[in-house]
Design a protein around this motif. Structure first.
Motif, short mmCIF file in Angstrom:
data_model
loop_
_atom_site.label_atom_id
_atom_site.label_comp_id
_atom_site.label_asym_id
_atom_site.label_seq_id
_atom_site.Cartn_x
_atom_site.Cartn_y
_atom_site.Cartn_z
N HIS A 6 0.68 -1.08 0.12
CA HIS A 6 0.14 0.08 -0.28
C HIS A 6 0.80 1.41 -0.54
N GLN A 14 -7.53 3.45 3.47
CA GLN A 14 -8.06 3.69 1.95
C GLN A 14 -9.71 3.16 2.59
N PRO A 15 -10.79 3.44 1.43
CA PRO A 15 -12.38 2.94 0.85
C PRO A 15 -12.45 1.57 0.29
N ASP A 16 -13.54 1.13 0.48
CA ASP A 16 -12.92 -0.23 -0.60
C ASP A 16 -13.98 0.61 -2.03
N GLU A 18 -14.15 -0.64 -4.84
CA GLU A 18 -14.82 -1.53 -5.83
C GLU A 18 -16.63 -1.33 -5.16
N ASP A 19 -16.74 -1.69 -3.71
CA ASP A 19 -17.56 -1.59 -2.66
C ASP A 19 -18.54 0.00 -3.14
N SER A 81 -9.42 -3.79 -11.54
CA SER A 81 -9.78 -3.06 -10.08
C SER A 81 -10.71 -1.63 -10.39
#
Length: 194
Positions: A6, A14-16, A18-19, A81
């Motif tokens: 990272h 870090q936000p997800d 994909e979600d 991603s």
């Protein structure tokens, strides 16, 4: 197995993405706000790298993030991603802007050239008129001096037979004969060149 590396100091912050994209696809405005905050900088960076103009890069970044809002349901995690998907959109949009600007500049350049160039017919007419003048001059030189003087006075100065006779101090019949002979020679000369 290698561990994921990272770049940020705190990977948990870090936000997800994909979600977040899945929630944005369902119309969640708060999820879009978080996604926007996370991706606005990288999207702007990609756009600026391609465009080299901050104002245009900002426009492209804004367009891309609006497109993400509208098309989040098109994201396919099996293809890559979420960050790569968004940055790919940014890169494509920036390249499209460069191509569009180049095409517009080329169109403007062609239009400017067309404005400066005379129409084809105008050029043709000028060339033909010049060639005809040269041919008439050549044929006039083939006449005798008195024939040339009579024809020139009548056709270039617009004098009548009587006025030509007075100007040349010759009898009217002589002028008519010389003009008739001169015009026949001109016709033959000009007809031979046609």
């Amino acid at each position: 197995m290698k561990e994921a590396v990272h770049i940020s100091r705190n990977p948990a912050s870090q936000p997800d993405l994909e979600d977040l994209l899945n929630q944005v696809a369902l119309g969640d405005q708060r999820a879009f706000t978080v996604l926007y905050d996370a991706m606005a900088g990288p999207v702007l960076g990609v756009a600026r790298g391609v465009l080299r103009d901050r104002a245009q890069a900002e426009e492209v970044a804004q367009d891309v993030l609006v497109e993400v809002w509208r098309t989040a349901s098109r994201f396919r995690p099996e293809r890559g991603s979420a960050a790569n998907w968004i940055l790919t959109l940014a890169h494509r949009r920036a390249v499209d802007r460069v191509r569009s600007a180049a095409a517009a500049a080329a169109r403007e350049h062609r239009a400017a050239l067309l404005d400066r160039m005379p129409a084809y017919d105008q050029v043709t007419e000028q060339v033909e008129a010049r060639l005809e003048r040269e041919q008439v001059r050549h044929c006039l030189r083939a006449l005798t001096d008195i024939q040339r003087q009579a024809v020139t006075l009548a056709y270039y100065r617009g004098l009548t037979y009587r006025q030509v006779a007075q100007d040349l101090a010759l009898p009217l019949g002589t002028v008519k004969t010389r003009m008739r002979d001169g015009l026949i020679r001109l016709r033959d000369c000009l007809g031979a060149g046609a």
